[in-house]
Design an enzyme around this catalytic site. Structure first.
Site, PDB file in Angstrom:
ATOM      1  N   TYR A  83       0.818  -1.214   0.000  1.00  0.00           N
ATOM      2  CA  TYR A  83       0.000   0.000   0.000  1.00  0.00           C
ATOM      3  C   TYR A  83       0.854   1.267   0.000  1.00  0.00           C
ATOM      4  CZ  TYR A  83      -3.144   3.710   1.412  1.00  0.00           C
ATOM      5  OH  TYR A  83      -3.818   4.901   1.477  1.00  0.00           O
ATOM      6  N   LYS A 127       1.236   4.067  -3.072  1.00  0.00           N
ATOM      7  CA  LYS A 127       0.885   5.495  -2.921  1.00  0.00           C
ATOM      8  C   LYS A 127       2.099   6.377  -3.225  1.00  0.00           C
ATOM      9  CE  LYS A 127      -2.594   6.885  -1.892  1.00  0.00           C
ATOM     10  NZ  LYS A 127      -3.794   7.175  -2.710  1.00  0.00           N
TER      11      LYS A 127
HETATM   12  N1  LIG Z   1      -8.866   6.706   4.974  1.00  0.00           N
HETATM   13  C1  LIG Z   1      -7.750   7.292   5.317  1.00  0.00           C
HETATM   14  O1  LIG Z   1      -7.399   7.398   6.502  1.00  0.00           O
HETATM   15  C2  LIG Z   1      -6.855   7.857   4.248  1.00  0.00           C
HETATM   16  C3  LIG Z   1      -5.745   8.596   4.659  1.00  0.00           C
HETATM   17  C4  LIG Z   1      -4.894   9.117   3.679  1.00  0.00           C
HETATM   18  C5  LIG Z   1      -5.181   8.932   2.328  1.00  0.00           C
HETATM   19  N2  LIG Z   1      -6.254   8.216   1.965  1.00  0.00           N
HETATM   20  C6  LIG Z   1      -6.499   8.047   0.516  1.00  0.00           C
HETATM   21  O2  LIG Z   1      -7.778   8.588   0.227  1.00  0.00           O
HETATM   22  C7  LIG Z   1      -8.373   7.884  -0.870  1.00  0.00           C
HETATM   23  C8  LIG Z   1      -9.756   7.423  -0.472  1.00  0.00           C
HETATM   24  O3  LIG Z   1      -9.620   6.646   0.690  1.00  0.00           O
HETATM   25  P1  LIG Z   1     -10.943   6.172   1.483  1.00  0.00           P
HETATM   26  O4  LIG Z   1     -10.545   5.983   2.908  1.00  0.00           O
HETATM   27  O5  LIG Z   1     -12.067   7.069   1.139  1.00  0.00           O
HETATM   28  O6  LIG Z   1     -11.177   4.723   0.847  1.00  0.00           O
HETATM   29  P2  LIG Z   1     -12.527   4.038   0.342  1.00  0.00           P
HETATM   30  O7  LIG Z   1     -12.188   2.617   0.096  1.00  0.00           O
HETATM   31  O8  LIG Z   1     -13.657   4.363   1.244  1.00  0.00           O
HETATM   32  O9  LIG Z   1     -12.809   4.766  -1.048  1.00  0.00           O
HETATM   33  C9  LIG Z   1     -12.105   4.433  -2.208  1.00  0.00           C
HETATM   34  C10 LIG Z   1     -13.078   4.532  -3.381  1.00  0.00           C
HETATM   35  O10 LIG Z   1     -12.370   4.213  -4.582  1.00  0.00           O
HETATM   36  C11 LIG Z   1     -13.163   3.308  -5.331  1.00  0.00           C
HETATM   37  N3  LIG Z   1     -12.311   2.433  -6.147  1.00  0.00           N
HETATM   38  C12 LIG Z   1     -11.494   1.459  -5.705  1.00  0.00           C
HETATM   39  N4  LIG Z   1     -10.920   0.834  -6.748  1.00  0.00           N
HETATM   40  C13 LIG Z   1     -11.392   1.450  -7.879  1.00  0.00           C
HETATM   41  C14 LIG Z   1     -11.181   1.263  -9.255  1.00  0.00           C
HETATM   42  N5  LIG Z   1     -10.383   0.297  -9.725  1.00  0.00           N
HETATM   43  N6  LIG Z   1     -11.824   2.077 -10.126  1.00  0.00           N
HETATM   44  C15 LIG Z   1     -12.658   3.036  -9.674  1.00  0.00           C
HETATM   45  N7  LIG Z   1     -12.912   3.267  -8.372  1.00  0.00           N
HETATM   46  C16 LIG Z   1     -12.272   2.468  -7.496  1.00  0.00           C
HETATM   47  C17 LIG Z   1     -13.942   2.497  -4.300  1.00  0.00           C
HETATM   48  O11 LIG Z   1     -15.102   1.918  -4.879  1.00  0.00           O
HETATM   49  C18 LIG Z   1     -14.247   3.551  -3.253  1.00  0.00           C
HETATM   50  O12 LIG Z   1     -15.476   4.180  -3.514  1.00  0.00           O
HETATM   51  C19 LIG Z   1      -7.417   6.730  -1.208  1.00  0.00           C
HETATM   52  O13 LIG Z   1      -6.642   7.092  -2.331  1.00  0.00           O
HETATM   53  C20 LIG Z   1      -6.532   6.621   0.034  1.00  0.00           C
HETATM   54  O14 LIG Z   1      -5.243   6.135  -0.293  1.00  0.00           O
HETATM   55  C21 LIG Z   1      -7.117   7.665   2.866  1.00  0.00           C
HETATM   56  C1  LIG Z   2      -4.984  -3.771  16.757  1.00  0.00           C
HETATM   57  C2  LIG Z   2      -4.323  -2.581  17.391  1.00  0.00           C
HETATM   58  C3  LIG Z   2      -2.799  -2.677  17.282  1.00  0.00           C
HETATM   59  C4  LIG Z   2      -4.828  -1.280  16.751  1.00  0.00           C
HETATM   60  O1  LIG Z   2      -4.363  -0.172  17.472  1.00  0.00           O
HETATM   61  C5  LIG Z   2      -4.392  -1.198  15.276  1.00  0.00           C
HETATM   62  C6  LIG Z   2      -4.775   0.140  14.657  1.00  0.00           C
HETATM   63  C7  LIG Z   2      -4.531   0.106  13.119  1.00  0.00           C
HETATM   64  C8  LIG Z   2      -5.626  -0.725  12.458  1.00  0.00           C
HETATM   65  C9  LIG Z   2      -4.477   1.557  12.590  1.00  0.00           C
HETATM   66  C10 LIG Z   2      -3.352   2.353  13.295  1.00  0.00           C
HETATM   67  C11 LIG Z   2      -2.861   3.398  12.283  1.00  0.00           C
HETATM   68  C12 LIG Z   2      -3.833   3.259  11.111  1.00  0.00           C
HETATM   69  C13 LIG Z   2      -3.369   3.776   9.742  1.00  0.00           C
HETATM   70  C14 LIG Z   2      -3.049   5.294   9.791  1.00  0.00           C
HETATM   71  O2  LIG Z   2      -4.146   6.001  10.385  1.00  0.00           O
HETATM   72  C15 LIG Z   2      -2.853   5.861   8.423  1.00  0.00           C
HETATM   73  C16 LIG Z   2      -3.271   5.245   7.285  1.00  0.00           C
HETATM   74  C17 LIG Z   2      -2.941   5.879   5.974  1.00  0.00           C
HETATM   75  C18 LIG Z   2      -4.116   5.873   4.994  1.00  0.00           C
HETATM   76  O3  LIG Z   2      -3.659   6.220   3.700  1.00  0.00           O
HETATM   77  C19 LIG Z   2      -4.803   4.531   4.926  1.00  0.00           C
HETATM   78  C20 LIG Z   2      -5.171   3.999   6.305  1.00  0.00           C
HETATM   79  C21 LIG Z   2      -3.957   3.933   7.267  1.00  0.00           C
HETATM   80  C22 LIG Z   2      -2.963   2.913   6.738  1.00  0.00           C
HETATM   81  C23 LIG Z   2      -4.476   3.546   8.693  1.00  0.00           C
HETATM   82  C24 LIG Z   2      -4.985   2.090   8.725  1.00  0.00           C
HETATM   83  C25 LIG Z   2      -5.329   1.577  10.133  1.00  0.00           C
HETATM   84  C26 LIG Z   2      -4.161   1.758  11.106  1.00  0.00           C
HETATM   85  C27 LIG Z   2      -2.991   0.898  10.678  1.00  0.00           C
END
Ligand SMILES: NC(=O)c1ccc[n+]([C@@H]2O[C@H](COP(=O)([O-])OP(=O)(O)OC[C@H]3O[C@@H](n4cnc5c(N)ncnc54)[C@H](O)[C@@H]3O)[C@@H](O)[C@H]2O)c1
Ligand SMILES: CC(C)[C@@H](O)CC[C@@H](C)[C@H]1CC[C@H]2[C@@H]3[C@H](O)C=C4C[C@@H](O)CC[C@]4(C)[C@H]3CC[C@]12C
Length: 369
Positions: A159, A163
Site C-alpha cells: 500500500y 501510494k
Molecule cells: N482513509 C484514510 O485514513 C486515508 C488517509 C490518507 C489517504 N487516503 C487516501 O484517500 C483515498 C480514499 O480513501 P478512502 O478511505 O475514502 O477509501 P474508500 O475505500 O472508502 O474509497 C475508495 C473509493 O475508490 C473506489 N475504487 C477502488 N478501486 C477502484 C477502481 N479500480 N476504479 C474506480 N474506483 C475504485 C472504491 O469503490 C471507493 O469508492 C485513497 O486514495 C486513500 O489512499 C485515505
Molecule cells: C490492533 C491494534 C494494534 C490497533 O491499534 C491497530 C490500529 C490500526 C488498524 C491503525 C493504526 C494506524 C492506522 C493507519 C493510519 O491512520 C494511516 C493510514 C494511511 C491511509 O492512507 C490509509 C489507512 C492507514 C494505513 C491507517 C490504517 C489503520 C491503522 C494501521
C-alpha cells in the site's frame, strides 16, 4: 464567491467519489463550488445516495467505471476542467493482492494522468497519503514533521509503496502538455489518518467493542502519537486546492500538502475513544495489557492464519504485523504550507469534528439495536 458570469461553467471529475472521503468531497463541491456546471462521479461501486444529488442546479453524472481501464477513464475525463483523483485500494489488511493494489493505485493513477493529456484536462488533484512518507520500515518516528522534514521514506508494504509511486507519477506529470498545448498542473494532498462520518475502521472498532461487552483493550502505549484529520476538513482542502490551482499554478504545481486541522495528537486508540467513549465503550488498561513481543506474536499468527485460510475464506483482522508497526510508531504533522500557498484554514473546528463523528457513531448504535 463567483459572480453569475463566472458561475456554473466548470466540469469536475471525481474518481472514487463514492468512498469514505470521496462522498464528503462530492457533497462539499456541491455546497462550496459555485462555478460547477457538471460534477462527474466515477467509481467502481456507485452509491444509491447519488440519486438524491440529481435534483440540484448542478448536473451530477454518475459513471460506473474502473480506473485500471484507460479507455473508461478517458471517456469520463473528456471535457472535464478539473479531476480530483481519490479512487484507490486502501488495503493494509491483506484483503487484496499486491498486484491488484499496484494496478489500482499506480496504473490507475497513470491512466488518469494520460487521460488528462489526451483530453486536455488541465488540473489534477491527487489524494496521496501520509504513508508516502511513513512510518518507514525502520519504525522511525515522524514527530510534528512537515513537507520539508528530512525522513527516510523506505517502505516494503504494497500500500505505501503504491501510494508513493503514484504520487511521484502525479508530481512528475506537472508541466506536461495536454491536448491544446496548455501545461498540466498537478498537486498531491497527503491526509494523515482520516476520521469522521463513514470511517469503516472506526465502525469496526465500535462493533468489536460491542462484541466484547463494551470494552476495548489497550494495545499501544499512550505515548505513541498519531496525527488524525477530520474528513470534512480533508474534503474542504481538496475543494480549495482545485479552486486555487489555476490562479497559483506556478506556486502550487508539482507540490505536496499534508492535510491537517486542530484534531489533537493522541495515540490511535485514545483518539478513537474521543468518539467511542461517549457511545458507551471503555478502553481497558492505562498501559498495554500485553507485552509488545506477545502482540508481535499474535500479529504474526494472524498473518499466518490469513495465508493458510486464503483458499477457503478471507481472514483479515485489524491486528497484523504492518498495522501493529504503524500503530506503534509516532507520526504527527505540524505544518501551515496549505495555509501559506492557498489560504487553507480548517472549515470544521475540533469540537465540531468530534460532535459530528460522535453523532455518526451513535447512529450506528441505534442501527445495531
Ligand atoms: N482513509 C484514510 O485514513 C486515508 C488517509 C490518507 C489517504 N487516503 C487516501 O484517500 C483515498 C480514499 O480513501 P478512502 O478511505 O475514502 O477509501 P474508500 O475505500 O472508502 O474509497 C475508495 C473509493 O475508490 C473506489 N475504487 C477502488 N478501486 C477502484 C477502481 N479500480 N476504479 C474506480 N474506483 C475504485 C472504491 O469503490 C471507493 O469508492 C485513497 O486514495 C486513500 O489512499 C485515505
Ligand atoms: C490492533 C491494534 C494494534 C490497533 O491499534 C491497530 C490500529 C490500526 C488498524 C491503525 C493504526 C494506524 C492506522 C493507519 C493510519 O491512520 C494511516 C493510514 C494511511 C491511509 O492512507 C490509509 C489507512 C492507514 C494505513 C491507517 C490504517 C489503520 C491503522 C494501521
Amino acid at each position: 464567491m463567483a459572480n453569475s458570469a463566472q458561475a456554473q461553467k466548470l466540469v469536475y471529475l471525481v474518481t472514487g467519489g463514492c468512498g469514505f472521503l470521496g462522498e464528503h468531497v462530492v457533497r462539499m463541491l456541491l455546497q462550496q463550488e459555485p462555478r460547477l456546471r457538471e460534477l462527474r462521479i466515477f467509481d467502481l461501486h456507485l452509491g444509491p445516495w447519488l440519486e438524491e444529488l440529481k435534483t440540484g442546479p448542478v448536473q451530477v453524472t454518475a459513471i460506473q467505471g474502473d480506473v485500471t481501464q484507460a479507455h473508461e477513464v478517458a471517456a469520463a475525463m473528456d471535457g472535464a476542467h478539473v479531476v480530483i483523483h481519490i479512487a484507490g485500494l486502501v488495503d493494509v489488511f491483506g484483503r487484496a493482492s499486491p498486484k491488484t493494489i499496484h494496478e489500482v493505485n499506480v496504473q490507475g493513477t497513470q491512466n488518469v494522468i494520460e487521460a488528462c493529456v489526451q483530453t486536455g484536462t488541465q488540473f489534477l488533484v491527487y489524494t496521496s497519503s501520509m504513508e508516502v512518507v511513513g512510518p518507514n520500515i525502520k519504525g522511525h518516528p515522524f514527530y510534528r514533521g512537515n513537507e520539508d522534514t528530512p525522513y527516510e521514506a523506505v517502505h516494503k508494504h504494497p500500500y505505501p509503496c503504491s501510494k508513493a509511486l503514484a504520487e511521484r507519477l502525479v508530481l512528475e506529470a506537472n508541466g506536461r502538455k495536454v491536448r491544446g498545448g496548455l501545461p498540466l498542473v498537478t498537486c498531491a494532498l497527503r491526509p494523515t489518518g482520516i476520521y469522521g462520518e463513514g470511517h469503516q475502521i472506526m465502525r469496526d472498532f465500535y462493533h468489536q467493542g460491542l462484541r466484547l461487552g463494551g470494552r476495548l483493550f489497550r494495545a499501544i502505549p499512550t505515548s505513541v502519537e498519531h496525527g488524525r484529520v477530520y474528513v470534512g476538513n480533508v474534503a474542504w482542502m481538496h475543494v480549495l486546492v482545485a479552486r486555487e490551482l489555476e490562479q497559483w499554478a506556478a506556486l502550487m504545481g508539482g507540490q505536496v500538502y499534508f492535510c491537517y486541522d486542530k484534531s489533537p495528537y493522541k495515540s490511535y486508540e485514545d483518539f478513537n475513544m474521543e468518539f467511542l467513549g461517549p457511545c458507551g465503550l471503555r478502553l481497558v488498561g492505562a498501559r498495554p495489557l500485553l507485552p509488545y513481543w506477545l502482540l508481535v506474536l499474535l500479529a504474526t499468527l494472524n498473518a499466518l492464519l490469513q495465508w493458510l485460510l486464503r483458499p477457503l475464506l478471507l481472514y483479515a483482522p485489524l491486528l497484523n504485523p504492518y498495522t501493529l508497526a504503524v500503530a506503534n510508531t509516532t507520526f504527527t504533522v505540524s505544518t501551515n504550507k496549505a495555509q501559506r500557498h492557498f489560504g487553507y484554514e480548517p472549515l470544521f473546528s475540533w469540537e465540531d469534528s468530534r460532535t459530528r463523528t460522535i453523532r455518526w457513531v451513535q447512529a450506528l448504535e441505534s442501527s445495531a439495536q
